[in-house]
Design a protein around this motif. Structure first.
Motif, short mmCIF file in Angstrom:
data_model
loop_
_atom_site.label_atom_id
_atom_site.label_comp_id
_atom_site.label_asym_id
_atom_site.label_seq_id
_atom_site.Cartn_x
_atom_site.Cartn_y
_atom_site.Cartn_z
N GLN A 17 7.90 -2.38 -13.18
CA GLN A 17 7.99 -1.10 -12.48
C GLN A 17 7.80 -1.27 -10.98
N ARG A 18 6.91 -2.17 -10.58
CA ARG A 18 6.75 -2.45 -9.14
C ARG A 18 8.05 -3.01 -8.57
N ALA A 19 8.73 -3.85 -9.35
CA ALA A 19 9.99 -4.43 -8.88
C ALA A 19 11.04 -3.35 -8.64
N GLU A 20 10.99 -2.26 -9.39
CA GLU A 20 11.95 -1.18 -9.18
C GLU A 20 11.74 -0.50 -7.82
N TYR A 21 10.49 -0.29 -7.45
CA TYR A 21 10.22 0.28 -6.13
C TYR A 21 10.69 -0.65 -5.02
N LEU A 22 10.45 -1.95 -5.18
CA LEU A 22 10.90 -2.91 -4.18
C LEU A 22 12.42 -2.95 -4.12
N ALA A 23 13.08 -2.85 -5.28
CA ALA A 23 14.54 -2.84 -5.30
C ALA A 23 15.07 -1.57 -4.64
N ASP A 24 14.38 -0.46 -4.80
CA ASP A 24 14.79 0.78 -4.12
C ASP A 24 14.73 0.62 -2.61
N SER A 25 13.73 -0.11 -2.12
CA SER A 25 13.66 -0.34 -0.68
C SER A 25 14.83 -1.20 -0.22
N GLY A 26 15.29 -2.12 -1.07
CA GLY A 26 16.50 -2.88 -0.75
C GLY A 26 17.73 -1.99 -0.71
N ALA A 27 17.78 -1.00 -1.60
CA ALA A 27 18.89 -0.05 -1.58
C ALA A 27 18.92 0.72 -0.27
#
Length: 310
Positions: free
Chosen positions: A162-172
């Motif tokens: 779930q933390r990785a999803e937030y980090l991936a959103d920042s990449g988006a």
């Protein structure tokens, strides 16, 4: 017999699927060029293959012994996104490579996939004979041991996922802009509307006597399936998105259990400092990519129409 069991249960590297069109660089150079630019913007490298399927989703994975990268692009999601929202989607998926998602790591991903394969292999059969009854009794404890290991490993990696999803959103947000990343998340809330529209339109195309139509007419029907979807979703007013966001917050809507609730992801992006787009997808590039995806779109449209005919 033991060797046969070992051969059946050994972990295997991922494979490219056979159920969906697969694109390589020679098939879609402009699409891979865009993926490479987005990958550079989020701090990673591109992919070796792109699988185009009919899901209202996207994802990344690895295949082969060498761990080559593959991206899954759901055409039903891709078609309803604006060009910058597509850049944000690519940034999110490639962000999983950049941020080192623990569940995507070779060891963890392989362990989860292997345990799931073992559990399906040990599923009991209907006890119609004494032999089946004996086999079910023999695999009872191994089956629940495998299931317990899967639950433990899944639980230990859930928070990191779930933390990785937030980090991936920042990449988006870095790749396509914060505004595009936020509205891209909104499109995830209309999956049911997309599925309903596709079902109705594909059934209408099936009812039409396409067998007696010319090749050009059939291609027009297949093309209209996706163009009509984009037009239908594009006509949804902002008030409907606001309603769905409130419902999402109340029900805790999430893509799956590895993703945080969508409204929390959206709130996190909206609360951060706005970021401009590092990668811009202009009209010329958008048209070129659409031409490269046209054969895959047509094949998936034919499958949807054929599915309703069956």
């Amino acid at each position: 017999m033991l060797l046969a069991v070992v051969a059946a249960l050994l972990p295997r590297p991922g494979r490219l699927p056979r159920y969906a069109p697969v694109l390589h660089r020679a098939d879609a150079p402009r699409l891979f060029e865009l993926i490479d630019e987005v990958a550079a913007a989020v701090g990673t490298t591109g992919v070796h293959a792109v699988v185009v399927d009919a899901a209202h989703n996207a994802g990344v994975s690895a295949y082969g012994i060498r761990g080559r990268r593959v991206m899954y692009l759901g055409v039903t999601l891709w078609e309803v996104l604006s060009p910058q929202e597509r850049v944000a989607l690519l940034g999110h998926e490639l962000g999983h490579f950049a941020n080192g998602d623990v569940r995507s790591a070779f060891l963890t991903h392989g362990a989860l996939r292997t345990l799931a394969h073992w559990y399906s292999f040990l599923v009991p059969h209907p006890a119609v004979t004494l032999v089946y009854l004996w086999v079910n009794a023999m695999v009872f404890l191994p089956r629940w041991a495998v299931y317990g290991l899967f639950v433990v490993l899944d639980g230990l990696t859930m928070r990191a996922s779930q933390r990785a999803e937030y980090l991936a959103d920042s990449g988006a947000a870095r790749a396509g802009s914060t505004a595009a990343a936020v509205t891209m998340l909104d499109r995830l809330l209309i999956g049911d509307a997309v599925e309903t529209h596709l079902r109705l339109e594909s059934m209408a195309a099936t009812r039409a006597d396409s067998g007696s139509r010319s090749r050009e007419a059939r291609e027009a029907i297949e093309r209209e399936l996706w163009e009509g979807l984009a037009a239908r979703i594009g006509s949804i007013p902002e008030t409907e998105y606001e309603r769905r966001r409130r419902v999402s917050a109340r029900r805790g809507h999430s893509v799956d259990d590895t993703h945080p609730p969508t409204h929390l992801r959206r709130r996190c992006l909206a609360a951060a400092d706005p970021q401009p787009a590092k990668v811009v997808c202009d009209a010329s590039r958008t048209q070129s990519i659409a031409a490269e995806l046209a054969p895959a779109r047509a094949e998936l449209a034919r499958r949807l129409i054929r599915y309703n005919a069956d």
